[in-house]
Design an enzyme around this catalytic site. Structure first.
Site, PDB file in Angstrom:
ATOM      1  N   LYS A   1      24.550  -2.103  85.166  1.00 37.49           N
ATOM      2  CA  LYS A   1      23.586  -2.208  84.057  1.00 37.49           C
ATOM      3  C   LYS A   1      22.752  -3.482  84.182  1.00 37.49           C
ATOM      4  CE  LYS A   1      26.724  -2.282  80.754  1.00 37.49           C
ATOM      5  NZ  LYS A   1      27.987  -2.217  81.539  1.00 37.49           N
TER       6      LYS A   1
ATOM      7  N   ARG B   1      28.222  -1.538  71.952  1.00 37.72           N
ATOM      8  CA  ARG B   1      29.460  -1.196  72.649  1.00 37.72           C
ATOM      9  C   ARG B   1      30.458  -0.501  71.737  1.00 37.72           C
ATOM     10  NH1 ARG B   1      29.176  -5.412  76.995  1.00 37.72           N
ATOM     11  NH2 ARG B   1      31.027  -5.280  78.271  1.00 37.72           N
TER      12      ARG B   1
ATOM     13  N   ARG C   1      33.467  -8.862  92.838  1.00 40.36           N
ATOM     14  CA  ARG C   1      32.183  -9.430  92.398  1.00 40.36           C
ATOM     15  C   ARG C   1      32.221 -10.956  92.353  1.00 40.36           C
ATOM     16  NH1 ARG C   1      29.332  -7.533  86.873  1.00 40.36           N
ATOM     17  NH2 ARG C   1      31.234  -8.289  85.886  1.00 40.36           N
TER      18      ARG C   1
ATOM     19  N   ARG D   1      34.081 -14.299  87.749  1.00 42.84           N
ATOM     20  CA  ARG D   1      34.267 -14.310  86.299  1.00 42.84           C
ATOM     21  C   ARG D   1      35.751 -14.215  85.957  1.00 42.84           C
ATOM     22  NH1 ARG D   1      30.050 -10.125  83.591  1.00 42.84           N
ATOM     23  NH2 ARG D   1      31.923  -9.704  82.370  1.00 42.84           N
TER      24      ARG D   1
ATOM     25  N   ARG E   1      39.335  -3.977  80.390  1.00 42.51           N
ATOM     26  CA  ARG E   1      37.931  -3.705  80.055  1.00 42.51           C
ATOM     27  C   ARG E   1      37.602  -2.214  80.225  1.00 42.51           C
ATOM     28  NH1 ARG E   1      35.124  -7.554  83.972  1.00 42.51           N
ATOM     29  NH2 ARG E   1      33.160  -6.938  83.006  1.00 42.51           N
TER      30      ARG E   1
END
Ligand code: AMP
Length: 213
Positions: free
Chosen positions: A11, A86, A125, A158, A169
């Protein structure tokens, strides 16, 4: 418009490019919260414990943040929401905010990616501390390990991209965010894009999804 999809769907990448192209702000609640954490503001202090655990920050906190952001001058010509709403409560609050501003969502683009691919993407990531450009240790490594190609900033992982937090998540997405797909489908604004191909392919599919609107 808004992007909807699980964490790691891409996104942010698509929203950033489209925002630049259209010259409208990308309103990414995750980025705003991380900036608040880095600046050690009261909001950051409150949000951090939820974020690090991979849980959602309470709706009232997020809604206040977005309401203030949408009232800024640069959002008057339109905006791209990334990571908000969300929950159903956030979507309902957004409807009220937009109504007050005399606006409506033109499009909600669902970037659809399966869980094995999301796990692979998120745990590999790395992000630039300076310009937020994302890399992947295997599929999109920087030219020099740990250093951003674009701004020479330091790359970091992160806190919530560890495997345990990622699993939380994805579970939170399934339970709290996925119901929004039906919410927007029933309002006739939802388009699905396959988010598992190349960035180029997804970029084209996103453009095709928003063009008619
Ligand atoms: P993201 O960068 O979009 O993956 O967001 C990172 C984290 O920020 C999430 O796991 C949540 O803890 C928090 N967050 C971001 N956006 C929202 C939102 N709309 N509602 C609740 N929490 C959010």
């Amino acid at each position: 418009m808004a992007f909807l999809g699980p964490p790691g769907a891409g996104k942010g990448t698509q929203a950033r490019e489209l925002a630049r192209e259209w010259d409208v702000p990308q309103i990414a609640t995750g980025d705003m919260l991380r900036a608040a954490v880095a600046a050690q503001t009261p909001l950051g202090g409150e949000a951090r414990r939820y974020m690090d655990a991979g849980a959602l920050v309470p709706d009232d906190v997020i809604v206040r943040l977005v309401r203030a952001r949408l009232a800024e001058a640069d959002a008057a010509r339109g905006f791209i929401l990334d990571g908000f709403p969300r929950t159903i409560a956030q979507a309902e609050a957004l409807d009220r905010m937009l109504k007050d501003l005399g606006l409506a969502l033109d499009a909600v683009v669902h970037i659809d990616v399966g869980e094995p691919e999301l796990l692979r993407r998120l745990t590999g990531r790395r992000l630039c501390r300076g310009c937020q450009t994302p890399y992947h240790v295997v599929s999109a490594p920087p030219r020099r390990p740990g250093v951003c190609d674009k701004c020479q900033g330091e790359l970091y992982q992160r806190e919530d991209d560890t495997e345990a937090a990622v699993r939380t998540r994805l579970d939170v997405y399934r339970r709290q965010t996925a119901p929004l797909l039906e919410y927007y489908r029933s309002r006739g604004v939802l388009t699905r894009v396959d988010g598992e191909g190349s960035i180029e392919g997804i970029r084209g599919a996103v453009r095709a999804a928003v063009a008619p609107r």
